[in-house]
Design a protein around this motif. Structure first.
Motif, mmCIF file in Angstrom:
data_model
loop_
_atom_site.group_PDB
_atom_site.id
_atom_site.type_symbol
_atom_site.label_atom_id
_atom_site.label_comp_id
_atom_site.label_asym_id
_atom_site.label_seq_id
_atom_site.Cartn_x
_atom_site.Cartn_y
_atom_site.Cartn_z
ATOM 1 N N THR A 149 0.827 -1.206 0.000
ATOM 2 C CA THR A 149 0.000 0.000 0.000
ATOM 3 C C THR A 149 0.859 1.252 0.000
ATOM 4 N N GLU A 150 1.901 1.249 0.818
ATOM 5 C CA GLU A 150 2.783 2.417 0.897
ATOM 6 C C GLU A 150 3.494 2.655 -0.430
ATOM 7 N N ILE A 151 3.969 1.584 -1.054
ATOM 8 C CA ILE A 151 4.644 1.710 -2.348
ATOM 9 C C ILE A 151 3.663 2.212 -3.408
ATOM 10 N N LEU A 152 2.454 1.663 -3.377
ATOM 11 C CA LEU A 152 1.430 2.062 -4.343
ATOM 12 C C LEU A 152 1.105 3.544 -4.216
ATOM 13 N N ILE A 153 0.952 4.037 -2.988
ATOM 14 C CA ILE A 153 0.662 5.456 -2.773
ATOM 15 C C ILE A 153 1.782 6.326 -3.347
ATOM 16 N N ALA A 154 3.034 5.921 -3.084
ATOM 17 C CA ALA A 154 4.173 6.710 -3.581
ATOM 18 C C ALA A 154 4.171 6.759 -5.111
ATOM 19 N N GLU A 155 3.941 5.620 -5.764
ATOM 20 C CA GLU A 155 3.958 5.586 -7.223
ATOM 21 C C GLU A 155 2.777 6.354 -7.813
ATOM 22 N N LEU A 156 1.608 6.223 -7.187
ATOM 23 C CA LEU A 156 0.438 6.963 -7.682
ATOM 24 C C LEU A 156 0.637 8.464 -7.516
ATOM 25 N N GLY A 157 1.301 8.868 -6.437
ATOM 26 C CA GLY A 157 1.579 10.285 -6.218
ATOM 27 C C GLY A 157 2.425 10.866 -7.335
ATOM 28 N N TYR A 158 3.438 10.116 -7.763
ATOM 29 C CA TYR A 158 4.280 10.578 -8.864
ATOM 30 C C TYR A 158 3.499 10.631 -10.178
ATOM 31 N N ALA A 159 2.454 9.802 -10.294
ATOM 32 C CA ALA A 159 1.660 9.771 -11.522
ATOM 33 C C ALA A 159 0.611 10.867 -11.568
ATOM 34 N N GLY A 160 0.438 11.596 -10.465
ATOM 35 C CA GLY A 160 -0.498 12.713 -10.467
ATOM 36 C C GLY A 160 -1.709 12.550 -9.577
ATOM 37 N N PHE A 161 -1.819 11.411 -8.881
ATOM 38 C CA PHE A 161 -2.924 11.241 -7.947
ATOM 39 C C PHE A 161 -2.707 12.155 -6.745
ATOM 40 N N GLU A 162 -3.794 12.750 -6.253
ATOM 41 C CA GLU A 162 -3.679 13.812 -5.260
ATOM 42 C C GLU A 162 -4.009 13.392 -3.844
#
Length: 278
Positions: free
Chosen positions: A20-33
């Motif tokens: 979950t933590e890794i997913l949040i970090a990657e989604l953040g870089y992709a533009g998820f807010e």
């Protein structure tokens, strides 16, 4: 200003951590807010204007054989979102001293009354990390102090810091929606000493702060701790949260490399918040 339309993704993650933590970090870089964790995984939000059908192509963890991650997504109507958070956002009280509430809630009897309209921003005190940071602020002397609130979200921590005596505060968030929401909440709480900026640590030039507050995810903290240390005054305090107890050795080691000493830990659920001194 037009109200943004959001796309919401529901991710089911097994096992939950560290995926979950890794997913949040990657989604953040992709533009998820914005992200809301739950017992099955998380919900992630991105503005429709920033979304495309291939938005997840670069999310490497989705291709990992170590984790089972499934997802679905749909467009969220802003009116429905507002109704949902109004129905579910209940006032919270921290240590019988601070109430965090929405504008439509009754005025409380606690010493500090924080009026927050979160919208799509993070930070109401309901999440363990924000709750612990509020506890840190209550336990420490902020009178006459200069404060940096990195990743300010709704601005709730900077607002409380001013209410307990800080008189020079910068609140910074890289997310435009958080920046706008913080401005609104600063005005709503009649704060006089908080300046809100949109950006990241690159905004910091020659400023020095007596206290820095950073409630952000682990990877960003590990990257930015050297900058936090550089901009602390002598004997300045650094409060960190946004990570799990198992992450403490990594966080502490990075802080020690930058002459920051761990002096206190607060734990709430699986989450922790740490206090360092320069």
């Amino acid at each position: 200003m037009a109200v943004p339309i959001y796309i919401g993704y529901e991710f089911k993650v097994n096992p939950l951590q560290p995926a979950t933590e890794i997913l949040i970090a990657e989604l953040g870089y992709a533009g998820f807010e914005s992200f809301v964790e739950n017992n099955e995984g998380l919900t992630a939000y991105i503005q429709k204007e920033d979304w495309n059908a291939f938005i997840l192509d670069g999310i490497n963890i989705l291709k990992s054989s170590e984790f089972a991650i499934t997802y679905s997504f749909n467009e969220i109507e802003q009116t429905n979102w507002n109704a949902e958070w109004e129905n579910n956002f209940k006032p919270i009280v921290v240590d019988d001293l601070v109430t965090v509430r929405a504008p439509f809630h009754d005025k409380p009897d606690t010493k500090y009354d924080l009026i927050i309209e979160p919208k799509m921003s993070f930070g109401t005190g309901h999440h363990e990390t924000t709750h612990m940071m509020i506890q840190h602020i209550l336990k420490n002397d902020f009178k006459g102090k200069s404060v940096l609130d990195m990743g300010c979200g709704t601005g709730v921590l900077a607002i409380l810091a001013e209410k307990v005596g800080a008189n020079s505060l910068d609140a910074i968030d890289i997310d435009n929606w958080c920046y706008i929401n913080s401005l609104e909440n600063v005005e709503r709480n009649k704060c006089k000493y908080i300046s809100v900026y949109e950006g990241d640590v690159s905004l910091l030039k020659d400023q020095k702060y007596d206290v820095t507050i950073a409630n952000i995810n682990r990877n960003i903290l590990l990257n930015d701790i050297p900058t936090y240390a550089k901009h602390l005054t002598k004997n300045g305090l650094l409060f960190l949260s946004g990570f799990y107890e198992k992450d403490i050795p990594l966080i502490e080691a990075k802080c020690e490399m930058n002459m920051l000493k761990l002096v206190e830990k607060i734990k709430r659920g699986d989450w922790v918040s740490l206090k360092f001194i320069n």
